[in-house]
Design a protein around this motif. Structure first.
Motif, PDB file in Angstrom:
ATOM      1  N   PRO A 111     -15.049 135.372  35.258  1.00  0.00           N
ATOM      2  CA  PRO A 111     -15.096 135.945  36.609  1.00  0.00           C
ATOM      3  C   PRO A 111     -15.260 134.884  37.693  1.00  0.00           C
ATOM      4  CG  PRO A 111     -17.181 136.321  35.496  1.00  0.00           C
ATOM      5  CD  PRO A 111     -16.256 135.683  34.485  1.00  0.00           C
ATOM      6  N   PHE A 112     -14.751 135.198  38.858  1.00  0.00           N
ATOM      7  CA  PHE A 112     -14.964 134.381  40.061  1.00  0.00           C
ATOM      8  C   PHE A 112     -14.654 132.900  39.835  1.00  0.00           C
ATOM      9  CE2 PHE A 112     -17.481 138.119  41.360  1.00  0.00           C
ATOM     10  CZ  PHE A 112     -17.031 138.273  42.663  1.00  0.00           C
ATOM     11  N   VAL A 113     -13.423 132.629  39.449  1.00  0.00           N
ATOM     12  CA  VAL A 113     -13.018 131.221  39.313  1.00  0.00           C
ATOM     13  C   VAL A 113     -12.005 130.816  40.393  1.00  0.00           C
ATOM     14  CG1 VAL A 113     -13.503 130.937  36.849  1.00  0.00           C
ATOM     15  CG2 VAL A 113     -11.296 131.847  37.548  1.00  0.00           C
ATOM     16  N   GLY A 114     -11.556 131.781  41.209  1.00  0.00           N
ATOM     17  CA  GLY A 114     -10.624 131.454  42.296  1.00  0.00           C
ATOM     18  C   GLY A 114     -11.381 131.052  43.556  1.00  0.00           C
ATOM     19  N   GLN A 115     -10.723 131.213  44.704  1.00  0.00           N
ATOM     20  CA  GLN A 115     -11.328 130.814  45.987  1.00  0.00           C
ATOM     21  C   GLN A 115     -12.635 131.565  46.257  1.00  0.00           C
ATOM     22  OE1 GLN A 115     -10.655 128.309  48.083  1.00  0.00           O
ATOM     23  NE2 GLN A 115      -9.283 127.783  46.396  1.00  0.00           N
ATOM     24  N   ALA A 116     -12.607 132.866  46.000  1.00  0.00           N
ATOM     25  CA  ALA A 116     -13.828 133.663  46.225  1.00  0.00           C
ATOM     26  C   ALA A 116     -14.952 133.158  45.325  1.00  0.00           C
ATOM     27  CB  ALA A 116     -13.554 135.139  45.966  1.00  0.00           C
ATOM     28  N   GLY A 117     -14.590 132.742  44.128  1.00  0.00           N
ATOM     29  CA  GLY A 117     -15.580 132.233  43.184  1.00  0.00           C
ATOM     30  C   GLY A 117     -16.205 130.930  43.666  1.00  0.00           C
ATOM     31  N   LYS A 118     -15.380 130.102  44.311  1.00  0.00           N
ATOM     32  CA  LYS A 118     -15.922 128.837  44.831  1.00  0.00           C
ATOM     33  C   LYS A 118     -16.960 129.125  45.915  1.00  0.00           C
ATOM     34  CE  LYS A 118     -12.212 125.656  43.696  1.00  0.00           C
ATOM     35  NZ  LYS A 118     -11.145 126.529  43.176  1.00  0.00           N
ATOM     36  N   LEU A 119     -16.638 130.092  46.769  1.00  0.00           N
ATOM     37  CA  LEU A 119     -17.617 130.456  47.802  1.00  0.00           C
ATOM     38  C   LEU A 119     -18.869 131.046  47.153  1.00  0.00           C
ATOM     39  CD1 LEU A 119     -18.566 130.857  50.698  1.00  0.00           C
ATOM     40  CD2 LEU A 119     -17.264 133.001  50.768  1.00  0.00           C
ATOM     41  N   LEU A 120     -18.673 131.894  46.165  1.00  0.00           N
ATOM     42  CA  LEU A 120     -19.835 132.481  45.483  1.00  0.00           C
ATOM     43  C   LEU A 120     -20.714 131.381  44.880  1.00  0.00           C
ATOM     44  CD1 LEU A 120     -21.469 134.863  44.341  1.00  0.00           C
ATOM     45  CD2 LEU A 120     -19.910 134.890  42.388  1.00  0.00           C
ATOM     46  N   ASP A 121     -20.088 130.424  44.204  1.00  0.00           N
ATOM     47  CA  ASP A 121     -20.877 129.339  43.598  1.00  0.00           C
ATOM     48  C   ASP A 121     -21.648 128.551  44.663  1.00  0.00           C
ATOM     49  OD1 ASP A 121     -20.335 129.892  40.944  1.00  0.00           O
ATOM     50  OD2 ASP A 121     -18.548 128.653  40.880  1.00  0.00           O
TER      51      ASP A 121
END
Ligand code: URA
Length: 273
Positions: free
Chosen positions: A137-147
């Motif tokens: 989960p969340f490995v795209g652009q949204a994932g970068k922001l989440l991280d």
């Protein structure tokens, strides 16, 4: 790290520029911090307009909110079996799931990632293209922001003690084609998997990101803006509603509110131990 340093780090990690008012300028009482917040890219812009509707993060009143009326959903077969599964059977059941039509177009199921006893649990919506390809989960652009957001409050999905770890899961374990919205039947079929994941992780706090996570966990169709800023509960676990990172990528002004939500989550956890 002091609280104000932590605030600063969090804002920066979320791509927000901090503008400190000149000494003579009075600071509005309702502002979320001692600073006005402007977006970092592409160029510094005006401070956040009107005071945010939500009060300052450190003084937000904690309100426990009963879930609103449940949307009607078809019951799922095998519910009791899923509710009794341990991690290995649950992983296998998700990987083999053919309960809805998403199984036909998926490349991989996306089970979830993180410490299985993490104190924090993040619930998103559904895998996108990258998540479908990589099975995480969340490995795209949204994932970068989440991280970045998680890192700013000392959390990660990697190794570490449970109190600094998140388990990240989605309401759907398979990608809806073209990233369309999840359909009610898909949510109904997948929901028992998420419920079981939460029961196994036993998180101390849940961050519900976006409308489908909220619909699934709180049974509420109210907009995020109406639900955020207070503490809800899912099966006795405090739950904070916040914007989905993909939404934040398109609506930069709401990053400051998402930051307030993280502060509320931290405060809630600190207060409840
Ligand atoms: N958005 C989500 O809600 N989940 C993902 O895993 C990726 C994007």
């Amino acid at each position: 790290m002091s609280w104000s340093e932590r605030q600063q780090a969090m804002l920066e990690a979320m791509g927000l520029k901090v503008w400190t008012a000149p000494p003579a300028a009075p600071v509005p009482v309702e502002a979320p911090a001692e600073v006005a917040v402007a977006e970092a890219a592409p160029a510094p812009v005006a401070p956040r307009p009107a005071p945010a509707p939500a009060p300052a993060p450190r003084s937000m009143a904690e309100v426990l909110v009963a879930p609103a009326a449940l949307p009607q959903r078809a019951p799922r077969a095998g519910l009791e079996r899923i509710a009794a599964m341990g991690w290995p059977e649950l992983r296998e059941a998700v990987a083999d799931c053919r309960a809805c039509k998403l199984c036909e177009s998926r490349k991989n199921t996306v089970f979830g990632v993180g410490n299985e006893r993490a104190h924090w649990m993040v619930v998103g919506e559904a895998p996108g293209q990258q998540e479908d390809l990589q099975g995480e989960p969340f490995v795209g652009q949204a994932g970068k922001l989440l991280d970045s957001m998680l890192r700013a409050i000392g959390l990660s999905r990697g190794d570490g003690p449970p109190e600094q770890q998140v388990f990240i899961a989605n309401t759907l374990k398979c990608r809806p084609p073209g990233n369309r919205n999840p359909e009610p039947d898909e949510l109904a079929q997948c929901e028992p998997f998420l419920n079981r994941q939460i029961a196994l992780v036993q998180p101390r706090i849940i961050l519900a990101m976006g409308r489908f996570a909220v619909q699934s966990l709180l049974r509420s169709s109210e907009p995020i803006g109406r639900l955020r800023g207070r503490v809800h509960e899912y099966q006795g676990v405090p739950l904070i509603v916040t914007y989905h990172p993909a939404y934040l990528l398109r609506n930069l002004a709401d990053k400051a509110r998402a930051w307030e939500d993280l502060c509320l989550a931290l405060d809630t956890l600190e207060r409840r131990g």
